[in-house]
Design an enzyme around this catalytic site. Structure first.
Site, PDB file in Angstrom:
ATOM      1  N   ASP A 340       0.742  -0.778  -0.044  1.00  0.00           N
ATOM      2  CA  ASP A 340      -0.043   0.207   0.242  1.00  0.00           C
ATOM      3  C   ASP A 340       1.069   1.278  -0.103  1.00  0.00           C
ATOM      4  OD1 ASP A 340      -2.332   2.223  -0.002  1.00  0.00           O
ATOM      5  OD2 ASP A 340      -3.246   0.821   2.325  1.00  0.00           O
ATOM      6  N   LYS A 449      -1.304  -8.163  -5.105  1.00  0.00           N
ATOM      7  CA  LYS A 449      -1.662  -8.343  -4.096  1.00  0.00           C
ATOM      8  C   LYS A 449      -3.471  -8.003  -3.900  1.00  0.00           C
ATOM      9  CE  LYS A 449      -0.619  -7.955   1.123  1.00  0.00           C
ATOM     10  NZ  LYS A 449       0.093  -7.539   2.354  1.00  0.00           N
ATOM     11  N   TRP A 450      -4.396  -8.225  -3.911  1.00  0.00           N
ATOM     12  CA  TRP A 450      -5.440  -8.314  -3.782  1.00  0.00           C
ATOM     13  C   TRP A 450      -5.735  -7.970  -2.544  1.00  0.00           C
ATOM     14  CZ3 TRP A 450      -9.373  -8.895  -8.223  1.00  0.00           C
ATOM     15  CH2 TRP A 450     -10.674  -7.815  -8.190  1.00  0.00           C
ATOM     16  N   ASP A 451      -5.985  -7.139  -2.314  1.00  0.00           N
ATOM     17  CA  ASP A 451      -6.742  -6.966  -0.721  1.00  0.00           C
ATOM     18  C   ASP A 451      -7.798  -5.936  -0.293  1.00  0.00           C
ATOM     19  OD1 ASP A 451      -6.210  -6.155   1.737  1.00  0.00           O
ATOM     20  OD2 ASP A 451      -4.622  -4.709   2.360  1.00  0.00           O
ATOM     21  N   ASP A 521      -2.893 -10.138   9.567  1.00  0.00           N
ATOM     22  CA  ASP A 521      -1.238  -9.660   9.951  1.00  0.00           C
ATOM     23  C   ASP A 521      -0.651  -9.012  10.718  1.00  0.00           C
ATOM     24  OD1 ASP A 521      -1.969  -7.925   7.956  1.00  0.00           O
ATOM     25  OD2 ASP A 521      -3.709  -6.638   8.686  1.00  0.00           O
TER      26      ASP A 521
END
Ligand code: DGJ
Length: 703
Positions: A340, A449-451, A521
């Site tokens: 991000d 990376k698909w969040d 996380d």
């Protein structure tokens, strides 16, 4: 033949290597469950249909062992189907019509309503070698009027009648996902579900049921999962008559689907399995099945990844990422992922989501120079996106405020300052596809990376006719799947990761479209042992990303050694999230050594079988062992939680080895038979708190 039909009895026997699943049509034409479990020697063992329990005053009082449990008649347990016809008739009376056998391993049974032009198709697929059955249900409206579906499950699983039942499931929260829970099942319902619009941190769509005595290695276990990444529901229901049924499928909460004439609604695929060899084997069956049939690129090696999130958070710049990439490459990292913070006005989590173009200040010449640099260092390049979301402070939201789910006139609740884009709308789906397609077409990106960082609230779709409003729970997920499918058709070399604010999107539905999963996380290596243990009950570890990050860990302020952190992360697909610019030369050398070692043993971990030798829930430690498919190599990870009173660590008995073979363990300087390693076990001098060891065993072919 995995599926046998006995026409004179109207009975089907669905056979896997070690189990049988039997259904039959009763005198009234109703499809009944007959048997599920270990194989019985003769077909005649299955020829009697279960009898209804009679009320002392006369007539049946249940339980119905209806194969799909449509709501209607004297059925009082969780329905598999509940709907309302256009003339307000609200029940269903399904009777057997015909069946089809496809490719010898698929069975479709057609049921028809006795009054209305409606067909229900029960689909079965046998996964013979792993003792699993995939099931899903389709409702076909063959009439001229629409109808309203209120509940659709993919399967009702009936278990044999037994005095005691015990449930194992996965519960958790953000930073503590997939923890194993076990409890006795009493009369009534236990509901596991998601109402979050995503799979959820809180519960995972997987269950296991045993009769109270099963261990890791021995005993009967029935287990199942739902391949769906939105609102799902598992209802475990024990009746006062001591029968047990498990309903798995879409969550009926706030759900509704208008089925127009000629249309079909398909349930999620539900997977069910049985083993007599304990929880360990139940998991291994699921792992093998996923790697062969479900997980995208299940046969490919998972690369050692570096991800920038923990090192930089939103402070992403071309220069900073270049420096990290250079260090990562020196360690042997194979894939460098910018997380991000690279796009729009994304200096914090209050702005930028939706504006998927590189931030000009951070990347003055776009992403190309960084990508070229990463590639010149010999690594693949990956990037983070969160396509289903938008910040109010974004160009996308400013131009399309109507693209988010909302109830007009109500305040839209934000979570992490973001709103959910309405992917039920075809134009929004198309926009997200094109945006990602452009990103991939214009850059040499190898990994996405698909969040997905929030749950749904105010799930309104004001532009749609009211009868479609409650469809969003399913439409959204199908939209995500379609985007992934289209992208992957167009950019087949790009690997995908499923992340959802940690592990809120881990399920067999998304797994068809992704190569890796982010389980949590929480990267504290001690907590991770618990999260990862639970994860392995249902899911394979090839896709399970585990990173080594800095200490003290931000969750518990715990400091552990690099060795312990690496060992905990090497149980899955290894990644690094350390701030490499702050590591000492000595630490970098140590990282390099572990990454080299991981690559050597990676085939055993990623393609081998997992044995959970000692649960981290035990008071003293944890142990996980992998055995290569040919049983020639094995890796053992052992963790000690703490030491007191100089107590030695108890011996570890290995599993899954060839009992006849001799194995060499260079680290311990021993040669022992497989039998001895699995019975006498090995003793380790594991001293102190948060201590760990990684030990490799190799078959001595000269012996
Ligand atoms: C949540 C994810 O789980 C993290 O790994 C990271 O990608 C952040 N989102 C970024 O916002």
């Amino acid at each position: 033949m995995p599926i046998k039909y006995i026409p004179e009895k109207q009975i089907w026997v669905i056979t896997t290597d070690l189990t049988d699943y039997v259904i039959g049509v009763d005198a009234e034409g109703i499809l009944q469950h007959v048997y599920w479990g270990g194989k019985q020697p003769l077909l005649l063992d299955y020829m009697d249909l279960p009898k209804s329990i009679e009320h002392p005053g006369g007539g049946p009082i249940g339980p119905h062992r209806d194969e799909i449990m449509p709501w209607g008649g004297l059925r009082f347990t969780e329905p598999g189907i509940k709907l309302t016809f256009s003339d307000h008739i609200r029940d269903l009376h399904l009777i057997y019509d015909r069946h089809e056998l496809l490719n010898s391993d698929q069975l479709v049974i057609y049921l028809k309503d006795t009054l209305k032009p409606l067909t229900v198709k029960l689909n079965y697929k046998v996964i013979k070698e792993y003792d699993l059955i995939e099931r899903y249900v389709e409702i076909v409206n063959e009439g001229t009027e629409g109808l309203q579906i209120e509940q659709l499950m993919g399967a009702i699983w009936h278990l044999p009648v037994y005095p005691e039942y015990r449930l194992t499931y996965l519960a958790g929260l953000s930073r503590g996902e997939t923890q194993v829970r076990t409890e006795w099942i009493q009369e009534g319902k236990k509901v596991l579900e998601s109402r979050h619009g995503r799979t959820s941190h809180q519960f995972n769509p997987w269950f296991a049921i045993d009769f109270g005595q099963t261990t890791e290695e021995y005993g009967d276990v029935y287990f199942g999962a739902i391949a769906f990444s939105g609102n799902w529901k598992i209802v475990i229901e024990k009746t006062p008559y001591q029968t047990l049924q498990v309903a798995t499928g879409f969550n009926d909460f706030d759900f509704g689907w208008t089925l127009k004439p000629g249309e079909i609604l398909r349930s999620p695929i539900c997977i069910g399995g049985f083993t007599a060899k304990g929880f360990g084997e139940a998991s291994r069956q699921m792992h093998r099945y996923q790697k062969k049939y479900i997980l995208r690129n299940g046969h490919k090696v998972r690369k050692v990844m570096y991800n920038s999130w923990y090192a930089t958070e939103f402070d992403v710049t071309e220069e900073g990422q270049r420096r990290l990439a250079e260090q990562a490459a020196k360690l042997g990292v194979e894939l460098f992922v910018v997380d991000d913070g690279w796009f729009g006005a994304r200096d914090h989590d209050r702005a930028g989501l939706g504006d998927w173009f590189p931030n000009k200040r951070k990347f003055p010449k776009g992403l190309h120079p960084l990508i070229q640099h990463v590639k010149s260092l010999g690594m693949d390049f990956g990037i983070w996106v969160e396509p289903e979301m938008v910040n109010r402070d974004s160009d996308l939201y400013r131009s399309h405020p109507d693209w988010v789910y909302r109830f007009p006139g109500r305040r839209n609740t934000e979570q992490r300052n973001q709103l959910v884009l309405n992917l039920s709308r075809p134009d929004v789906e198309e926009y997200i596809f094109s945006m990602l397609d452009d990103l991939l077409s214009n850059h040499e990106i190898d990994y996405i990376k698909w969040d997905m960082n929030r749950s749904f609230s105010e799930p309104g779709w004001p532009e749609a006719p009211p009868e479609h409003h409650k469809e969003i729970w399913v439409r959204h997920v199908l939209g995500v799947y379609r985007i992934l499918e289209r992208l992957q058709r167009k950019h087949p070399h790009v690997a995908f990761e499923s992340c959802s604010g940690g592990g809120a999107r881990i399920d067999l539905g998304i797994m068809r479209y992704i190569d890796n999963v982010w389980p949590s996380d929480n990267t504290d290596p001690f907590d991770r042992l618990f999260i990862q243990e639970g994860y392995t009950y249902a899911y394979n570890t090839k896709a399970m990303l585990c990173w080594v990050t800095d200490v003290p860990d931000e969750n518990n302020l715990r400091t552990t050694t690099l060795k312990y952190r690496f060992h905990s992360a090497m149980i899955g697909s290894l990644g690094i999230g350390l701030n490499l610019n702050k590591c000492s030369e000595l630490e970098l050398q140590e990282c390099k050594k572990y990454i080299r070692q991981y690559k050597e043993i990676r085939p055993i971990i990623q393609d081998g079988d997992l044995y959970r030798i000692l649960s981290p829930r035990s008071s003293y430690g944890a142990a996980f062992q992998y055995v290569s498919p040919d049983r020639s190599r094995s890796v053992l990870f052992v963790f000690r939680h703490r030491q007191q009173f100089r107590h030695p660590f108890p011996p570890i008995q290995l599993r899954g080895l060839d009992p006849e073979a001799v194995y060499l363990c260079r680290q311990l300087g021993i040669k022992r038979s497989g039998t001895s390693l699995m019975t006498r076990g090995i003793s380790l001098d594991l001293r102190g708190d948060y201590a760990s060891e990684l030990i490799v065993f190799e078959k001595d072919i000269n012996y």
